[in-house]
Motif scaffolding. Structure first.
Motif, short mmCIF file in Angstrom:
data_model
loop_
_atom_site.label_atom_id
_atom_site.label_comp_id
_atom_site.label_asym_id
_atom_site.label_seq_id
_atom_site.Cartn_x
_atom_site.Cartn_y
_atom_site.Cartn_z
N LEU A 98 -75.82 -61.77 -22.74
CA LEU A 98 -75.77 -60.30 -22.75
C LEU A 98 -75.76 -59.74 -24.17
CD1 LEU A 98 -73.28 -59.67 -19.81
CD2 LEU A 98 -75.62 -58.79 -19.93
N LYS A 99 -75.17 -60.49 -25.11
CA LYS A 99 -75.15 -60.04 -26.51
C LYS A 99 -76.56 -59.97 -27.10
CE LYS A 99 -70.53 -61.85 -27.55
NZ LYS A 99 -69.77 -62.91 -28.25
N LEU A 100 -77.48 -60.75 -26.52
CA LEU A 100 -78.86 -60.78 -27.02
C LEU A 100 -79.76 -59.80 -26.27
CD1 LEU A 100 -79.25 -64.69 -27.05
CD2 LEU A 100 -78.55 -63.23 -28.97
N LEU A 101 -79.23 -59.19 -25.23
CA LEU A 101 -80.05 -58.36 -24.34
C LEU A 101 -80.32 -56.98 -24.92
CD1 LEU A 101 -81.25 -58.26 -21.38
CD2 LEU A 101 -79.14 -57.09 -20.75
N LYS A 132 -84.44 -54.50 -20.90
CA LYS A 132 -85.75 -54.13 -21.44
C LYS A 132 -86.67 -55.36 -21.49
CE LYS A 132 -87.54 -51.32 -25.27
NZ LYS A 132 -87.16 -50.67 -26.53
N SER A 133 -86.07 -56.52 -21.74
CA SER A 133 -86.84 -57.76 -21.79
C SER A 133 -85.94 -58.93 -21.37
CB SER A 133 -87.39 -58.00 -23.20
OG SER A 133 -86.34 -57.95 -24.15
N ALA A 134 -86.54 -60.06 -21.10
CA ALA A 134 -85.79 -61.23 -20.64
C ALA A 134 -85.08 -61.92 -21.81
CB ALA A 134 -86.72 -62.20 -19.94
N VAL A 135 -84.01 -62.67 -21.48
CA VAL A 135 -83.23 -63.39 -22.49
C VAL A 135 -83.00 -64.82 -22.00
CG1 VAL A 135 -80.91 -63.60 -23.49
CG2 VAL A 135 -82.04 -61.39 -23.47
N ILE A 136 -83.06 -65.78 -22.93
CA ILE A 136 -82.67 -67.17 -22.64
C ILE A 136 -81.63 -67.59 -23.68
CG2 ILE A 136 -83.42 -69.57 -22.37
CD1 ILE A 136 -86.25 -68.49 -21.83
N VAL A 167 -74.59 -52.97 -16.90
CA VAL A 167 -76.06 -52.98 -16.79
C VAL A 167 -76.45 -53.13 -15.32
CG1 VAL A 167 -78.18 -54.20 -17.48
CG2 VAL A 167 -76.28 -53.99 -19.10
N GLY A 168 -77.48 -52.41 -14.91
CA GLY A 168 -77.98 -52.51 -13.55
C GLY A 168 -79.31 -53.22 -13.49
N GLU A 169 -79.74 -53.56 -12.27
CA GLU A 169 -81.03 -54.21 -12.04
C GLU A 169 -81.20 -55.45 -12.92
OE1 GLU A 169 -84.26 -51.39 -12.13
OE2 GLU A 169 -83.22 -50.01 -10.77
N ILE A 170 -80.17 -56.31 -12.88
CA ILE A 170 -80.16 -57.50 -13.74
C ILE A 170 -79.76 -58.72 -12.93
CG2 ILE A 170 -77.76 -57.08 -14.48
CD1 ILE A 170 -78.57 -58.27 -17.22
#
Length: 206
Positions: free
Chosen positions: A125-128, A8-12, A92-95
């Motif tokens: 991924l835990k933050l995604l 849904k949104s980007a993660v760093i 998860v797809g499209e990642i």
């Protein structure tokens, strides 16, 4: 699989392991060309980093033709593949994941590298946050103005996306329909129109 989660949104996510700095980027990328563009963008953002390792599940998570990865100078099999394994395990797809490494002078060894790159993606991924994508097949449908009202209601009932509409002598519609909805929608469409309305599969190139 006609439905799957996408970012849904980007993660760093950033961490330090034995003086090396690892920065993990996760982002939604649809298709391998978008995934490679994302990788290039991160490389330009961190020109001084020693490595920019990359992995992607760029489409449906069950479509291996949409997988890709690179060790970007790390020993073969120690970076890209562990990152891809973490992405595949998420479903998860499209990642895409890019991990930037600033070398701190301490060698991690092959086992340490595998753990570091796999863990970086797992932690990110835990933050995604994700949302569900429904894969749809495109069809054409032509209807009269008198049918337009109930056709719209039928599209809502079966969660059909109206991709385009062209109001001419008739109304020409482009519909996106999930696989499981094609049959029930077609049956009700035929029933309500007394057999006058029919879905038309798109020809290649349309």
């Amino acid at each position: 699989m006609a439905e799957y989660p996408i970012p849904k949104s980007a993660v760093i996510f950033e961490e330090e392991i034995k003086k090396s700095r690892f920065i993990t980027y996760l982002q939604h990328t649809e298709g391998l060309s978008e995934a490679r563009a994302f990788w290039e963008k991160i490389k330009l953002t961190h020109p001084q980093a020693r490595h920019h390792c990359w992995a992607t599940v760029a489409g449906n998570p069950e479509d291996s033709l949409q997988f890709g990865f690179s060790d970007d100078g790390e020993p073969a099999g120690t970076a890209g593949k562990p990152m891809l394994n973490a992405l595949q395990g998420s479903g998860v797809g499209e990642i895409s994941a890019v991990i930037v490494r600033y070398f701190g002078g301490v060698l991690l060894g092959t086992g340490g590298l595998v753990r570091a790159y796999n863990s970086g993606v797992q932690q990110a991924l835990k933050l995604l946050e994700t949302e569900i994508k429904i894969e749809r097949i495109a069809f054409r449908l032509d209807c009269d103005y008198g049918q337009w009202g109930w056709v719209q209601l039928l599209c809502e009932k079966y969660q059909i996306a109206i991709l385009s509409q062209d109001f001419q002598v008739q109304i020409h519609l482009m519909l996106g329909i999930s696989e499981k909805m094609i049959e029930p929608f077609s049956l009700e469409l035929t029933e309500k129109s007394a057999g006058k309305l029919m879905l038309q599969p798109l020809e290649e190139g349309e």
